[in-house]
Design a protein around this motif. Structure first.
Motif, PDB file in Angstrom:
ATOM      1  N   LEU A 113     -30.865 -28.989  28.360  1.00 31.01           N
ATOM      2  CA  LEU A 113     -31.849 -29.460  27.387  1.00 31.01           C
ATOM      3  C   LEU A 113     -32.548 -28.299  26.689  1.00 31.01           C
ATOM      4  CD1 LEU A 113     -33.467 -32.542  29.147  1.00 31.01           C
ATOM      5  CD2 LEU A 113     -32.226 -32.528  26.986  1.00 31.01           C
ATOM      6  N   LEU A 114     -32.864 -27.265  27.439  1.00 29.64           N
ATOM      7  CA  LEU A 114     -33.494 -26.096  26.828  1.00 29.64           C
ATOM      8  C   LEU A 114     -32.554 -25.426  25.825  1.00 29.64           C
ATOM      9  CD1 LEU A 114     -35.256 -24.646  29.984  1.00 29.64           C
ATOM     10  CD2 LEU A 114     -36.403 -25.473  27.919  1.00 29.64           C
ATOM     11  N   THR A 115     -31.271 -25.373  26.171  1.00 31.41           N
ATOM     12  CA  THR A 115     -30.283 -24.805  25.250  1.00 31.41           C
ATOM     13  C   THR A 115     -30.173 -25.662  23.989  1.00 31.41           C
ATOM     14  OG1 THR A 115     -29.016 -23.890  27.101  1.00 31.41           O
ATOM     15  CG2 THR A 115     -27.879 -24.092  24.999  1.00 31.41           C
ATOM     16  N   GLU A 134     -26.398 -32.037  15.325  1.00 30.36           N
ATOM     17  CA  GLU A 134     -25.146 -31.488  15.851  1.00 30.36           C
ATOM     18  C   GLU A 134     -25.402 -30.229  16.672  1.00 30.36           C
ATOM     19  OE1 GLU A 134     -25.663 -32.443  12.727  1.00 30.36           O
ATOM     20  OE2 GLU A 134     -23.860 -33.306  11.802  1.00 30.36           O
ATOM     21  N   LEU A 135     -26.357 -29.413  16.228  1.00 30.32           N
ATOM     22  CA  LEU A 135     -26.725 -28.212  16.990  1.00 30.32           C
ATOM     23  C   LEU A 135     -27.317 -28.596  18.339  1.00 30.32           C
ATOM     24  CD1 LEU A 135     -28.240 -26.157  14.045  1.00 30.32           C
ATOM     25  CD2 LEU A 135     -26.380 -25.367  15.521  1.00 30.32           C
ATOM     26  N   PHE A 136     -28.138 -29.643  18.336  1.00 28.23           N
ATOM     27  CA  PHE A 136     -28.728 -30.113  19.591  1.00 28.23           C
ATOM     28  C   PHE A 136     -27.640 -30.565  20.556  1.00 28.23           C
ATOM     29  CE2 PHE A 136     -30.751 -33.049  22.491  1.00 28.23           C
ATOM     30  CZ  PHE A 136     -32.008 -32.499  22.713  1.00 28.23           C
ATOM     31  N   LEU A 137     -26.699 -31.361  20.053  1.00 30.33           N
ATOM     32  CA  LEU A 137     -25.627 -31.874  20.906  1.00 30.33           C
ATOM     33  C   LEU A 137     -24.732 -30.740  21.402  1.00 30.33           C
ATOM     34  CD1 LEU A 137     -24.166 -34.280  22.155  1.00 30.33           C
ATOM     35  CD2 LEU A 137     -22.904 -34.547  19.995  1.00 30.33           C
ATOM     36  N   ALA A 138     -24.435 -29.774  20.529  1.00 30.64           N
ATOM     37  CA  ALA A 138     -23.596 -28.641  20.933  1.00 30.64           C
ATOM     38  C   ALA A 138     -24.270 -27.841  22.037  1.00 30.64           C
ATOM     39  CB  ALA A 138     -23.299 -27.755  19.729  1.00 30.64           C
ATOM     40  N   GLY A 139     -25.576 -27.649  21.910  1.00 29.56           N
ATOM     41  CA  GLY A 139     -26.302 -26.947  22.968  1.00 29.56           C
ATOM     42  C   GLY A 139     -26.340 -27.741  24.260  1.00 29.56           C
ATOM     43  N   LEU A 140     -26.493 -29.044  24.130  1.00 28.51           N
ATOM     44  CA  LEU A 140     -26.563 -29.907  25.309  1.00 28.51           C
ATOM     45  C   LEU A 140     -25.267 -29.875  26.117  1.00 28.51           C
ATOM     46  CD1 LEU A 140     -28.455 -32.107  26.617  1.00 28.51           C
ATOM     47  CD2 LEU A 140     -27.110 -33.790  25.354  1.00 28.51           C
ATOM     48  N   GLY A 194     -11.655 -35.854  23.374  1.00 24.53           N
ATOM     49  CA  GLY A 194     -11.544 -36.174  21.965  1.00 24.53           C
ATOM     50  C   GLY A 194     -12.812 -35.902  21.182  1.00 24.53           C
ATOM     51  N   MET A 195     -13.643 -35.008  21.701  1.00 23.53           N
ATOM     52  CA  MET A 195     -14.881 -34.649  21.008  1.00 23.53           C
ATOM     53  C   MET A 195     -14.558 -33.880  19.722  1.00 23.53           C
ATOM     54  SD  MET A 195     -17.746 -35.592  22.443  1.00 23.53           S
ATOM     55  CE  MET A 195     -18.569 -36.015  23.986  1.00 23.53           C
ATOM     56  N   PRO A 196     -15.482 -33.887  18.761  1.00 21.20           N
ATOM     57  CA  PRO A 196     -15.258 -33.140  17.505  1.00 21.20           C
ATOM     58  C   PRO A 196     -14.984 -31.666  17.777  1.00 21.20           C
ATOM     59  CG  PRO A 196     -17.174 -34.583  17.305  1.00 21.20           C
ATOM     60  CD  PRO A 196     -16.767 -34.628  18.750  1.00 21.20           C
ATOM     61  N   GLU A 197     -14.226 -31.045  16.893  1.00 19.99           N
ATOM     62  CA  GLU A 197     -13.811 -29.661  17.103  1.00 19.99           C
ATOM     63  C   GLU A 197     -14.989 -28.703  17.183  1.00 19.99           C
ATOM     64  OE1 GLU A 197     -10.535 -26.505  15.299  1.00 19.99           O
ATOM     65  OE2 GLU A 197     -11.540 -27.910  13.954  1.00 19.99           O
ATOM     66  N   TYR A 198     -16.066 -28.992  16.418  1.00 16.74           N
ATOM     67  CA  TYR A 198     -17.192 -28.058  16.434  1.00 16.74           C
ATOM     68  C   TYR A 198     -17.810 -27.970  17.828  1.00 16.74           C
ATOM     69  CZ  TYR A 198     -20.853 -31.718  16.403  1.00 16.74           C
ATOM     70  OH  TYR A 198     -21.685 -32.749  16.737  1.00 16.74           O
ATOM     71  N   LEU A 199     -17.770 -29.080  18.600  1.00 17.00           N
ATOM     72  CA  LEU A 199     -18.292 -29.054  19.973  1.00 17.00           C
ATOM     73  C   LEU A 199     -17.385 -28.240  20.887  1.00 17.00           C
ATOM     74  CD1 LEU A 199     -19.452 -32.764  20.395  1.00 17.00           C
ATOM     75  CD2 LEU A 199     -20.896 -30.747  20.107  1.00 17.00           C
ATOM     76  N   VAL A 200     -16.076 -28.385  20.685  1.00 14.55           N
ATOM     77  CA  VAL A 200     -15.112 -27.630  21.483  1.00 14.55           C
ATOM     78  C   VAL A 200     -15.297 -26.125  21.255  1.00 14.55           C
ATOM     79  CG1 VAL A 200     -12.654 -27.214  21.891  1.00 14.55           C
ATOM     80  CG2 VAL A 200     -13.461 -29.547  21.420  1.00 14.55           C
ATOM     81  N   LEU A 201     -15.412 -25.737  19.986  1.00 13.06           N
ATOM     82  CA  LEU A 201     -15.528 -24.311  19.671  1.00 13.06           C
ATOM     83  C   LEU A 201     -16.887 -23.750  20.052  1.00 13.06           C
ATOM     84  CD1 LEU A 201     -13.717 -24.176  16.212  1.00 13.06           C
ATOM     85  CD2 LEU A 201     -12.841 -23.475  18.433  1.00 13.06           C
ATOM     86  N   LEU A 229     -26.831 -17.935  20.879  1.00 17.32           N
ATOM     87  CA  LEU A 229     -28.145 -17.348  21.160  1.00 17.32           C
ATOM     88  C   LEU A 229     -29.015 -18.313  21.954  1.00 17.32           C
ATOM     89  CD1 LEU A 229     -30.197 -15.082  20.797  1.00 17.32           C
ATOM     90  CD2 LEU A 229     -30.799 -16.058  18.575  1.00 17.32           C
ATOM     91  N   ALA A 230     -28.888 -19.604  21.665  1.00 10.80           N
ATOM     92  CA  ALA A 230     -29.687 -20.609  22.369  1.00 10.80           C
ATOM     93  C   ALA A 230     -29.406 -20.594  23.870  1.00 10.80           C
ATOM     94  CB  ALA A 230     -29.399 -21.994  21.794  1.00 10.80           C
ATOM     95  N   GLY A 231     -28.124 -20.458  24.234  1.00  7.53           N
ATOM     96  CA  GLY A 231     -27.783 -20.447  25.656  1.00  7.53           C
ATOM     97  C   GLY A 231     -28.440 -19.304  26.393  1.00  7.53           C
ATOM     98  N   TRP A 232     -28.455 -18.118  25.748  1.00  9.72           N
ATOM     99  CA  TRP A 232     -29.096 -16.971  26.409  1.00  9.72           C
ATOM    100  C   TRP A 232     -30.610 -17.108  26.402  1.00  9.72           C
ATOM    101  CZ3 TRP A 232     -25.756 -14.920  29.320  1.00  9.72           C
ATOM    102  CH2 TRP A 232     -24.433 -14.749  28.918  1.00  9.72           C
ATOM    103  N   LEU A 233     -31.169 -17.747  25.361  1.00  5.58           N
ATOM    104  CA  LEU A 233     -32.615 -17.953  25.328  1.00  5.58           C
ATOM    105  C   LEU A 233     -33.085 -18.912  26.422  1.00  5.58           C
ATOM    106  CD1 LEU A 233     -33.599 -18.174  21.537  1.00  5.58           C
ATOM    107  CD2 LEU A 233     -34.577 -16.660  23.254  1.00  5.58           C
ATOM    108  N   ALA A 234     -32.244 -19.873  26.766  1.00  7.53           N
ATOM    109  CA  ALA A 234     -32.620 -20.821  27.818  1.00  7.53           C
ATOM    110  C   ALA A 234     -32.907 -20.110  29.135  1.00  7.53           C
ATOM    111  CB  ALA A 234     -31.511 -21.859  28.005  1.00  7.53           C
TER     112      ALA A 234
END
Length: 502
Positions: A113-115, A134-140, A194-201, A229-234
């Motif tokens: 969630l923090l990411t 989409e950024l929120f979901l990718a971080g999640l 089968g998630m969108p490619e942006y989530l995979v990448l 960057l979000a992952g490291w900030l978490a």
């Protein structure tokens, strides 16, 4: 991933599976004809999910004057894409149960969630507001591979694998144990779902430590820079103060977005301010205000120190780069010069002449060449020696440079022969200038060693492109200037002759 790990994952019967609501939302996402009504029908089957979407639609994030009272209104306000993404986020958080292995499930979702929160906040500041959900979901979903590895090898996490001191250490430990880290495994899992490619990448590149590591991520590199960057900030909120980790965030923020320490700490403040609302929406307890304040104070201190280091290192690197550029420039300039006289050498003359001839032809302006030969120069060498002859050549070049314009060049053609390139100068103006040069050199003897001196005179031939009849090539222009020198010699030397195509 290696084949052994793939086989192990393929044989695992406990891998996470998508909740039914999430699966249906993904299916509707792939349907170009799906609308808000279909999404609302899926979401309304889950009262908790409906309540969350209504709550976020009425949150300060959307700042509506009128209260949103039903799901359809909420989805109209959020927009189809945002509504689907948020519904998927809530569904996933609520749909994955506690781990059967040794994974600290609460810590996992806190970091996720923090990411997610950090990813959305960075994206807003980076100009990607249209992709905030989409950024929120990718971080999640960035660390979903941890759930997969825990399901496939619960005993490894039971032995404390996830208790590694920091996320980087965890990824390195997973690499050692499984031959792949959770970013690789997570991207494989999302692709399988089968998630969108942006989530995979976004998951695949989540452990990047430099902008260069995102070079292969394609046109969405800035999106992935936000989630990385979000992952490291978490880590700032989840681990004890770690100077190396905080400094790494500072370096990555600078590398990815050009953010200095003040901008990073402001970003961390903004993320911290959103924690209470996110915690309430997802019903997961995140770090309290007192803990966040202590962590932020440490982060500010480390980042400010790191920023000073970056400034010093950048200044040093800039000085070194300038030194290297100047050295390269001097070496290049030296390679273009005659080592004895300092005049341009013959190869530089050819290059410059070709360029100036082309510009004169295209711009329809004149270009004059002066071919210069020192009269009876062999006598200087025979009488005073070759060293004295070299001194005379150097002195002549100095005097030529003193009499020409800054846009003109002096080149040594060979032996005692020189060429002047005079851009934009018409024949009569060139003739006047070269008569002045010839007279000045003839009037003042060249002084040699042991109080000796020698008078040097010049035979000069000039040819001009762009007046009577344009020349076909720079070579023909040079050739006719050379012919004019022979006219000067035949007519008595110490004179200037113009070539005329009569």
């Amino acid at each position: 991933m290696d084949e052994t790990l793939l086989a192990r994952l393929g044989a695992c019967t406990h891998l996470p599976t998508l909740p039914a609501v999430a699966m249906r939302i993904i299916e509707l996402g792939d349907d170009p004809d799906a609308g808000i009504g279909e999404i609302a029908d899926v979401v309304c089957r889950d009262p908790a999910l409906t309540a969350k979407l209504l709550k976020i639609a009425n949150s300060p994030l959307y700042a509506q004057r009128r209260k949103v009272e039903n799901l359809r209104q909420a989805m109209m306000l959020l927009g189809l894409n945002a509504a689907m993404t948020l519904a998927l986020s809530f569904s996933l958080v609520g749909g994955f149960g506690a781990s059967a292995g040794g994974l600290d499930h609460l810590r996992y979702w806190r970091r996720s969630l923090l990411t997610a929160l950090a990813s959305r906040t960075i994206g807003l500041q980076a100009g990607l507001g249209q992709h905030r959900e989409e950024l929120f979901l990718a971080g999640l979903l960035q660390d979903i591979g941890i759930l997969v590895l825990d399901a496939a090898a619960p005993q490894d996490y039971a032995r404390g694998l996830d208790a590694c001191p920091g996320h980087l250490a965890l990824a390195q430990a997973e690499q050692a144990v499984f031959g792949a880290d959770h970013a690789e495994v997570g991207s494989w899992m999302l692709d399988r779902w089968g998630m969108p490619e942006y989530l995979v990448l976004a998951t695949r590149f989540s452990h990047a430590l430099t902008a260069g590591a995102l070079a292969d991520s394609g046109e969405n590199a800035r999106f992935f820079a936000c989630t990385t960057l979000a992952g490291w900030l978490a880590e700032v909120w989840l681990n004890p103060p770690d100077e190396a980790g905080t400094a790494r965030i500072g370096m990555l923020a600078q590398d990815l977005f050009g953010l200095d320490a003040a901008a990073v700490t402001a970003l961390v403040d903004e993320i911290g301010a959103q924690i209470p609302e996110t915690s309430a929406l997802f019903e997961i307890e995140l770090p309290d205000a007192a803990q966040v304040t202590a962590v932020l104070d440490h982060a500010r201190e480390v980042l400010m120190v790191r920023n000073l280091q970056i400034v010093q290192e950048a200044a040093q690197a800039r000085r070194q780069a300038e030194h290297m550029q100047e050295r390269a420039r001097l070496l290049e300039e030296r390679s273009r010069r005659d080592p004895l006289t300092g005049a341009y050498n013959r190869s530089s003359l050819q290059e410059t002449l070709a360029s100036e001839f082309r510009l004169a032809t295209e711009g329809n302006w004149p270009l004059t060449l002066a071919f210069i030969d020192l009269d009876h120069f062999k006598r200087v060498n025979d009488t005073f020696g070759h060293q004295a002859g070299d001194e005379v050549l150097c002195e002549i070049v100095r005097r030529l440079n003193a009499h020409i314009r800054c846009t003109d060049i002096v080149a040594r053609f060979g032996g005692e022969e020189f060429v002047l390139v005079l851009p934009g100068l018409r024949r009569n103006a060139a003739l006047t200038m070269l008569e002045r040069v010839r007279a000045a050199i003839a009037a003042e003897p060249c002084r040699l060693a042991e109080d000796q001196q020698v008078t040097v005179t010049l035979s000069i031939g000039i040819a001009t492109h762009g007046e009577d009849k344009p020349y076909e090539s720079a070579e023909s222009l040079l050739r006719n200037a050379d012919r004019a020198v022979y006219d000067a010699k035949r007519n008595g030397r110490n004179r200037v002759e113009c070539y005329r195509d009569d």
